[in-house]
Scaffold this motif. Structure first.
Motif, PDB file in Angstrom:
ATOM      1  N   GLY A 235       0.610  -1.388   0.047  1.00 55.34           N
ATOM      2  CA  GLY A 235       0.076   0.250  -0.005  1.00 55.34           C
ATOM      3  C   GLY A 235       0.786   1.280  -0.108  1.00 55.34           C
ATOM      4  N   LEU A 236       2.037   1.152   0.863  1.00 50.70           N
ATOM      5  CA  LEU A 236       2.773   2.537   0.958  1.00 50.70           C
ATOM      6  C   LEU A 236       3.584   2.569  -0.575  1.00 50.70           C
ATOM      7  CD1 LEU A 236       4.030   4.521   2.543  1.00 50.70           C
ATOM      8  CD2 LEU A 236       5.734   2.959   3.240  1.00 50.70           C
ATOM      9  N   ARG A 237       3.994   1.635  -1.054  1.00 52.88           N
ATOM     10  CA  ARG A 237       4.717   1.572  -2.703  1.00 52.88           C
ATOM     11  C   ARG A 237       3.665   2.161  -3.415  1.00 52.88           C
ATOM     12  NH1 ARG A 237       9.339  -1.179  -2.857  1.00 52.88           N
ATOM     13  NH2 ARG A 237       9.217  -1.418  -5.130  1.00 52.88           N
ATOM     14  N   ILE A 244       4.674   9.992  -7.404  1.00 53.25           N
ATOM     15  CA  ILE A 244       5.252  10.186  -8.437  1.00 53.25           C
ATOM     16  C   ILE A 244       4.621  10.495  -9.682  1.00 53.25           C
ATOM     17  CG2 ILE A 244       7.078   9.113  -9.950  1.00 53.25           C
ATOM     18  CD1 ILE A 244       7.822   7.522  -7.159  1.00 53.25           C
ATOM     19  N   LEU A 245       3.600   9.799 -10.080  1.00 55.56           N
ATOM     20  CA  LEU A 245       2.840   9.769 -11.365  1.00 55.56           C
ATOM     21  C   LEU A 245       2.142  11.343 -11.362  1.00 55.56           C
ATOM     22  CD1 LEU A 245       1.266   6.482 -11.915  1.00 55.56           C
ATOM     23  CD2 LEU A 245       3.308   7.372 -12.809  1.00 55.56           C
ATOM     24  N   GLN A 278       9.473   1.411 -12.783  1.00 52.11           N
ATOM     25  CA  GLN A 278       9.720   0.130 -13.646  1.00 52.11           C
ATOM     26  C   GLN A 278       8.652  -0.705 -13.085  1.00 52.11           C
ATOM     27  OE1 GLN A 278      11.706  -0.340 -16.028  1.00 52.11           O
ATOM     28  NE2 GLN A 278      13.242   1.035 -15.980  1.00 52.11           N
ATOM     29  N   GLU A 279       8.086  -0.874 -11.940  1.00 51.18           N
ATOM     30  CA  GLU A 279       7.010  -1.836 -11.806  1.00 51.18           C
ATOM     31  C   GLU A 279       5.643  -1.667 -12.459  1.00 51.18           C
ATOM     32  OE1 GLU A 279       6.514  -1.979  -7.434  1.00 51.18           O
ATOM     33  OE2 GLU A 279       8.566  -2.565  -7.024  1.00 51.18           O
ATOM     34  N   THR A 280       5.526  -0.164 -13.064  1.00 51.44           N
ATOM     35  CA  THR A 280       4.364   0.025 -13.865  1.00 51.44           C
ATOM     36  C   THR A 280       4.621  -0.272 -15.292  1.00 51.44           C
ATOM     37  OG1 THR A 280       5.155   2.422 -14.389  1.00 51.44           O
ATOM     38  CG2 THR A 280       4.129   2.259 -12.210  1.00 51.44           C
ATOM     39  N   GLY A 281       5.820  -0.756 -15.528  1.00 47.84           N
ATOM     40  CA  GLY A 281       6.151  -1.080 -17.090  1.00 47.84           C
ATOM     41  C   GLY A 281       6.617  -0.010 -17.956  1.00 47.84           C
ATOM     42  N   GLU A 286      10.381   7.359 -20.485  1.00 49.60           N
ATOM     43  CA  GLU A 286       9.428   6.877 -21.496  1.00 49.60           C
ATOM     44  C   GLU A 286       8.016   7.559 -21.079  1.00 49.60           C
ATOM     45  OE1 GLU A 286      11.050   2.340 -22.414  1.00 49.60           O
ATOM     46  OE2 GLU A 286       9.663   2.622 -20.844  1.00 49.60           O
ATOM     47  N   ARG A 287       7.666   7.802 -19.860  1.00 46.82           N
ATOM     48  CA  ARG A 287       6.447   8.192 -19.618  1.00 46.82           C
ATOM     49  C   ARG A 287       6.402   9.740 -19.800  1.00 46.82           C
ATOM     50  NH1 ARG A 287       2.469   6.195 -16.582  1.00 46.82           N
ATOM     51  NH2 ARG A 287       3.750   4.400 -16.090  1.00 46.82           N
TER      52      ARG A 287
END
Length: 341
Positions: A235-237, A244-245, A278-281, A286-287
């Motif tokens: 949940g914290l991550r 960040i987003l 990176q966990e979001t892909g 790139e984003r």
């Protein structure tokens, strides 16, 4: 000491200047001039305006006593607070005035239970127990009986990461008072705070490394992670990822936007920010590129922007190199920016 330690706007005692070696400050309320009320006000004021950047609420109906000890070596520091206070807090205002990328090990060195609140979580510290917290996030420590005994050990998060990469997932996880590491922290801090002899430069290096080692070791042996703890960590991550987003969506048109800058704003490490993305892909670069291209494409297709040159639209959307913008645009959409019109 017989006089009040004066703190500069940079947060360091003016009579010490820059910390080039190991320095100690002792600030005791009983050494201040005036009655108890004046001593109390001056001592509490020093926490707010000085190096510690903390706020304290005195215990009601008790004779006031307060002592602050600070030991600084290289980029690590140790603080001990003893006093008749019911709470100690670090607010968003304090963080704004003293922005750091540090993590702090809090250890209950008193005889009464403490509670620590941060990031929507609360943990109880029995005497001798410890917990790792963020210095760049608001927090509050509550003292059950108004008699506080606290040790705070801090260093830059990258120092800890080099020793224990997963430490951020163990923030706000209690380390039991029965664990030997807490006794080692107390003993080490006691030596640093009381030793009066001059130290060599090599000793300074050892102190900085040892403090980082102790913090990393404490994090690594935190209480076994349960399914509930795992859920809290995830949940914290997730909360950090969304923060960040949000920062990226709000600032992608800024040519200077960077993972390092966002990490500093959120009190995280740049590596941790990159790992979460990176966990979001999709990586940070790139984003940002995708958001810039999508907005540029939308602006180019809107009739009311026909008077704007392609180069202007590129610059507005964070591209400092128009040729690079043209190449990226064509690779993404299959045609040139001019054709988008």
């Amino acid at each position: 000491m017989s006089r009040k330690t004066v703190f500069s706007s940079a947060g360091l005692p003016e009579h010490l200047g820059a910390y080039e070696g190991l320095h100690r400050i002792t600030y005791n309320s009983s050494d201040l001039i005036g009655g108890e009320q004046i001593q109390k006000e001056q001592w509490i004021s020093s926490l707010t305006s000085g190096y510690a950047r903390l706020r304290a609420d005195p215990a009601i109906g008790r004779s006031f006593e307060g002592e602050l000890r600070i030991v600084r070596a290289s980029d690590v520091s140790v603080g001990t607070i003893h006093g008749t206070v019911k709470s100690i807090s670090r607010t968003t205002e304090d963080i704004a005035a003293q922005s750091t990328n540090n993590v702090v090990l809090l250890l209950n060195a008193g005889h009464s239970p403490l509670s620590v609140d941060q990031a929507g979580r609360s943990v109880d510290l029995s005497p001798g127990a410890s917990v790792l917290v963020e210095q760049s996030a608001p927090s509050i420590i509550r003292v059950s009986d108004g008699q506080c005994g606290l040790i705070a050990v801090q260093t830059d998060r990258e120092r800890v990461r080099q020793r224990y990469a997963a430490f951020e997932d163990r923030l706000m996880t209690v380390v039991s008072s029965s664990m030997m590491i807490n006794a080692l922290v107390r003993a080490y801090v006691g030596v640093l705070a009381d030793e009066k002899e001059a130290e060599s430069q090599l000793t300074m290096q050892f102190v900085a490394d040892h403090i980082a080692d102790l913090i990393a070791a404490t994090a690594s042996i935190a209480a076994p992670v349960t399914a509930h703890d795992n859920a809290d960590a995830r949940g914290l991550r997730a909360v950090r990822t969304q923060a960040i987003l949000t920062k990226i969506r709000g600032g992608f048109t800024d040519p200077e936007i960077s993972a390092q800058g966002i990490a500093k704003e959120l009190g995280l490490s740049a590596r941790y920010v990159q790992d979460l993305l990176q966990e979001t892909g999709i990586s940070f670069s790139e984003r940002v590129l995708e958001l810039r291209l999508q907005r540029a494409h939308k602006m180019l297709s809107q009739r009311h922007n026909d008077a704007m040159r392609v180069s202007e639209i590129a610059l507005i959307n964070g591209f400092s190199d128009v040729s690079y913008f043209n190449r990226c645009f064509r690779r993404r959409f299959g045609y040139t920016p001019s054709s988008a019109r």
